[in-house]
Scaffold this motif. Structure first.
Motif, PDB file in Angstrom:
ATOM      1  N   ILE A  11       0.794  -1.327  -0.098  1.00 57.22           N
ATOM      2  CA  ILE A  11      -0.078   0.067  -0.055  1.00 57.22           C
ATOM      3  C   ILE A  11       0.939   1.195  -0.161  1.00 57.22           C
ATOM      4  O   ILE A  11       0.618   2.041  -0.733  1.00 57.22           O
ATOM      5  N   HIS A  12       1.942   1.218   0.699  1.00 57.90           N
ATOM      6  CA  HIS A  12       3.029   2.220   0.748  1.00 57.90           C
ATOM      7  C   HIS A  12       3.527   2.660  -0.715  1.00 57.90           C
ATOM      8  O   HIS A  12       3.686   3.733  -0.875  1.00 57.90           O
ATOM      9  N   ILE A  13       3.943   1.627  -1.158  1.00 59.04           N
ATOM     10  CA  ILE A  13       4.568   1.617  -2.431  1.00 59.04           C
ATOM     11  C   ILE A  13       3.615   2.157  -3.370  1.00 59.04           C
ATOM     12  O   ILE A  13       3.965   3.157  -4.111  1.00 59.04           O
ATOM     13  N   LYS A  14       2.433   1.729  -3.421  1.00 62.43           N
ATOM     14  CA  LYS A  14       1.358   2.192  -4.545  1.00 62.43           C
ATOM     15  C   LYS A  14       1.124   3.846  -4.099  1.00 62.43           C
ATOM     16  O   LYS A  14       0.861   4.321  -5.081  1.00 62.43           O
ATOM     17  N   SER A  15       0.980   4.060  -2.908  1.00 62.50           N
ATOM     18  CA  SER A  15       0.844   5.555  -2.518  1.00 62.50           C
ATOM     19  C   SER A  15       1.813   6.476  -3.011  1.00 62.50           C
ATOM     20  O   SER A  15       1.633   7.627  -3.407  1.00 62.50           O
ATOM     21  N   VAL A  16       2.963   5.978  -2.786  1.00 62.48           N
ATOM     22  CA  VAL A  16       4.328   6.611  -3.521  1.00 62.48           C
ATOM     23  C   VAL A  16       4.431   6.929  -4.980  1.00 62.48           C
ATOM     24  O   VAL A  16       4.798   7.710  -5.420  1.00 62.48           O
ATOM     25  N   VAL A  17       4.234   5.678  -5.551  1.00 56.71           N
ATOM     26  CA  VAL A  17       4.287   5.403  -6.924  1.00 56.71           C
ATOM     27  C   VAL A  17       2.931   4.861  -7.513  1.00 56.71           C
ATOM     28  O   VAL A  17       2.776   4.062  -7.871  1.00 56.71           O
ATOM     29  N   PRO A  18       1.703   5.809  -7.657  1.00 57.01           N
ATOM     30  CA  PRO A  18       0.432   5.419  -7.911  1.00 57.01           C
ATOM     31  C   PRO A  18       0.128   5.061  -9.377  1.00 57.01           C
ATOM     32  O   PRO A  18      -0.407   4.271  -9.593  1.00 57.01           O
ATOM     33  N   ASP A  19       1.389   5.508 -10.297  1.00 55.68           N
ATOM     34  CA  ASP A  19       1.220   5.055 -11.661  1.00 55.68           C
ATOM     35  C   ASP A  19       1.887   3.628 -11.835  1.00 55.68           C
ATOM     36  O   ASP A  19       2.048   3.520 -13.386  1.00 55.68           O
ATOM     37  N   HIS A  20       2.452   3.255 -11.044  1.00 57.72           N
ATOM     38  CA  HIS A  20       3.041   1.969 -11.261  1.00 57.72           C
ATOM     39  C   HIS A  20       2.104   0.893 -11.722  1.00 57.72           C
ATOM     40  O   HIS A  20       0.978   0.880 -11.017  1.00 57.72           O
ATOM     41  N   PRO A  21       2.486   0.229 -12.651  1.00 58.11           N
ATOM     42  CA  PRO A  21       1.481  -0.827 -13.341  1.00 58.11           C
ATOM     43  C   PRO A  21       0.997  -2.105 -12.513  1.00 58.11           C
ATOM     44  O   PRO A  21       0.082  -2.556 -12.634  1.00 58.11           O
ATOM     45  N   ALA A  22       2.042  -2.408 -11.483  1.00 61.26           N
ATOM     46  CA  ALA A  22       1.610  -3.488 -10.607  1.00 61.26           C
ATOM     47  C   ALA A  22       0.592  -2.940  -9.556  1.00 61.26           C
ATOM     48  O   ALA A  22       0.451  -1.856  -9.107  1.00 61.26           O
TER      49      ALA A  22
END
Length: 95
Positions: A11-22
């Protein structure tokens, strides 16, 4: 514990890099697998250092890298693998 930790990190990774395809579930799974290996390896090395059986756990690391039976949760895998690897080092002197 591993599932909760991997979910929090994903969740933290996705919040920092919201456009990441994973997606969060994909990141969570990858992190859970990675954390599982880290916890098993770390626990086994720590116990081997404490017991003075570092050389005897070498086969256990080969086993860890080649796979085996899958358990239902990450923590049960960590516990069983660590016990088996450590047990092998303890009982190797008795054979």
């Amino acid at each position: 514990m591993i599932e909760a930790l991997s979910n929090k990190i994903a969740i933290h990774i996705k919040s920092v890099v919201p456009d990441h395809p994973a997606s969060v579930p994909v990141l969570k799974h990858a992190l859970a697998v990675t954390l599982n290996v880290i916890f098993i390896t770390g626990s086994t090395i720590l116990i081997a250092l404490i017991t003075g059986k570092v050389k005897e756990v070498a086969f256990a690391f080969l086993r860890q890298m080649t796979g085996g039976v899958h358990l239902k949760s990450g923590m049960s895998c960590v516990a069983v693998s660590t016990l088996l690897f450590t047990g092998q080092s303890v009982f190797s002197d008795r054979t």
